[in-house]
Motif scaffolding. Structure first.
Motif, PDB file in Angstrom:
ATOM      1  N   UNK A  65       6.645 -23.597  16.672  1.00  0.00           N
ATOM      2  CA  UNK A  65       7.424 -22.689  17.525  1.00  0.00           C
ATOM      3  C   UNK A  65       6.514 -21.658  18.193  1.00  0.00           C
ATOM      4  N   UNK A  66       5.606 -21.092  17.400  1.00  0.00           N
ATOM      5  CA  UNK A  66       4.681 -20.090  17.937  1.00  0.00           C
ATOM      6  C   UNK A  66       3.741 -20.701  18.974  1.00  0.00           C
ATOM      7  N   UNK A  67       3.260 -21.902  18.707  1.00  0.00           N
ATOM      8  CA  UNK A  67       2.385 -22.604  19.656  1.00  0.00           C
ATOM      9  C   UNK A  67       3.093 -22.792  20.989  1.00  0.00           C
ATOM     10  N   UNK A  68       4.385 -23.128  20.932  1.00  0.00           N
ATOM     11  CA  UNK A  68       5.161 -23.290  22.161  1.00  0.00           C
ATOM     12  C   UNK A  68       5.319 -21.987  22.919  1.00  0.00           C
ATOM     13  N   UNK A  69       5.528 -20.910  22.187  1.00  0.00           N
ATOM     14  CA  UNK A  69       5.737 -19.609  22.837  1.00  0.00           C
ATOM     15  C   UNK A  69       4.481 -19.091  23.528  1.00  0.00           C
ATOM     16  N   UNK A  70       3.310 -19.384  22.946  1.00  0.00           N
ATOM     17  CA  UNK A  70       2.074 -18.916  23.594  1.00  0.00           C
ATOM     18  C   UNK A  70       1.522 -19.973  24.562  1.00  0.00           C
ATOM     19  N   UNK A  71       2.217 -21.114  24.642  1.00  0.00           N
ATOM     20  CA  UNK A  71       1.857 -22.200  25.569  1.00  0.00           C
ATOM     21  C   UNK A  71       0.417 -22.662  25.372  1.00  0.00           C
ATOM     22  N   UNK A  72       0.102 -22.976  24.142  1.00  0.00           N
ATOM     23  CA  UNK A  72      -1.230 -23.462  23.806  1.00  0.00           C
ATOM     24  C   UNK A  72      -1.269 -24.965  24.090  1.00  0.00           C
ATOM     25  N   UNK A  73      -1.693 -25.320  25.286  1.00  0.00           N
ATOM     26  CA  UNK A  73      -1.538 -26.697  25.762  1.00  0.00           C
ATOM     27  C   UNK A  73      -2.518 -27.696  25.149  1.00  0.00           C
ATOM     28  N   UNK A 101       9.033 -28.412  25.898  1.00  0.00           N
ATOM     29  CA  UNK A 101       9.705 -27.928  27.108  1.00  0.00           C
ATOM     30  C   UNK A 101       9.097 -26.614  27.564  1.00  0.00           C
ATOM     31  N   UNK A 102       8.896 -25.692  26.641  1.00  0.00           N
ATOM     32  CA  UNK A 102       8.357 -24.380  27.004  1.00  0.00           C
ATOM     33  C   UNK A 102       6.954 -24.478  27.598  1.00  0.00           C
ATOM     34  N   UNK A 103       6.184 -25.430  27.118  1.00  0.00           N
ATOM     35  CA  UNK A 103       4.811 -25.567  27.611  1.00  0.00           C
ATOM     36  C   UNK A 103       4.729 -26.287  28.948  1.00  0.00           C
ATOM     37  N   UNK A 104       5.707 -27.123  29.240  1.00  0.00           N
ATOM     38  CA  UNK A 104       5.619 -27.971  30.432  1.00  0.00           C
ATOM     39  C   UNK A 104       6.463 -27.506  31.616  1.00  0.00           C
ATOM     40  N   UNK A 105       7.362 -26.582  31.409  1.00  0.00           N
ATOM     41  CA  UNK A 105       8.169 -26.132  32.541  1.00  0.00           C
ATOM     42  C   UNK A 105       7.345 -25.228  33.455  1.00  0.00           C
ATOM     43  N   UNK A 106       7.643 -25.294  34.741  1.00  0.00           N
ATOM     44  CA  UNK A 106       6.910 -24.502  35.730  1.00  0.00           C
ATOM     45  C   UNK A 106       7.519 -23.124  35.912  1.00  0.00           C
ATOM     46  N   UNK A 107       8.773 -22.986  35.511  1.00  0.00           N
ATOM     47  CA  UNK A 107       9.465 -21.700  35.563  1.00  0.00           C
ATOM     48  C   UNK A 107      10.591 -21.757  34.542  1.00  0.00           C
ATOM     49  N   UNK A 108      11.230 -20.629  34.283  1.00  0.00           N
ATOM     50  CA  UNK A 108      12.310 -20.581  33.300  1.00  0.00           C
ATOM     51  C   UNK A 108      13.469 -21.500  33.694  1.00  0.00           C
TER      52      UNK A 108
END
Length: 220
Positions: A65-73, A101-108
């Motif tokens: 979850x944390x990795x997704x929030x900081x977008x660690x690709x 989803x959080x890492x790959x979306x271009x905007x909210x």
């Protein structure tokens, strides 16, 4: 008053490498909550160690979850392998879909990663993909709302086949998101009404009633 991170980056790195699981989970939660992107590498390495222990699923979920929030690709290839396994009822897979989803979306409001997962996923993947809508308070463009509803409707049979008593129905997340959508829209109101007649969702506490009243049901 906004919350303030009391721990330094060095403190969090020490916690991530602690021999105590609660301390590692605490560090991961704080990294995600406060978007400490500088600790992406450290968090990823801590997660890889955690992933070797099949019993440490809770810690793995918190770290993902944390990795997704900081977008660690850099973690994407690993997450994609988990998505390819497509486990039916698995919290780790749920968190991976959410992070993906959080890492790959271009905007909210970019729903393209959500639609991709809805087309390909089993129950856990669907759950994580739709959870983003509820957790991030996403109000998509009207046509995108319709696209999501259509994609979920196409999965109704799969959801009912895979859903078991005690497991989570991913449509609950979509309904929670809909509490903030235009419920006067015929397509949205029709989906809510059909869910109210569902054998499971219609009996799910006061879920439908809350949605109709515009009350958010699920938060992260």
């Amino acid at each position: 008053m906004a919350k303030v991170l009391k721990e330094s980056t060095a403190d969090l790195r020490v916690l991530l490498n602690s021999t105590k699981a609660p301390e590692r989970r605490k560090a991961a939660k704080l990294i995600g909550e406060f978007r400490v992107v500088d600790l992406g590498d450290s968090l990823y390495q801590a997660y890889l160690k955690e992933s070797k222990n099949s019993k440490a699923w809770e810690s793995q979920c918190i770290m993902i979850k944390a990795i997704g929030k900081i977008k660690y690709k850099n973690v994407l290839p690993h997450l994609e392998r988990i998505l390819e396994e497509n486990q039916v009822d698995d919290m780790i897979t749920h968190e991976v879909a959410l992070a993906y989803v959080r890492m790959n979306r271009k905007s909210i409001k970019d729903i393209s990663p959500i639609i991709k997962l809805l087309k390909e996923g089993n129950l856990s993947v669907l759950s994580g993909a739709l959870a983003v809508l509820a957790f991030d308070d996403i109000i998509p463009e009207k046509e995108d709302m319709y696209t999501i509803i259509d994609a979920v409707n196409l999965k109704q049979t799969l959801i009912k086949e895979q859903h078991e008593v005690g497991s989570f129905d991913p449509r609950e997340y979509l309904l929670s998101a809909m509490s903030k959508w235009d419920k006067k829209d015929p397509k949205i109101s029709s989906f809510i009404e059909e869910c109210s007649k569902d054998e499971y969702l219609g009996k799910r506490h006061d879920l439908i009633e809350k949605v109709k009243k515009g009350k958010k049901v699920y938060a992260e």
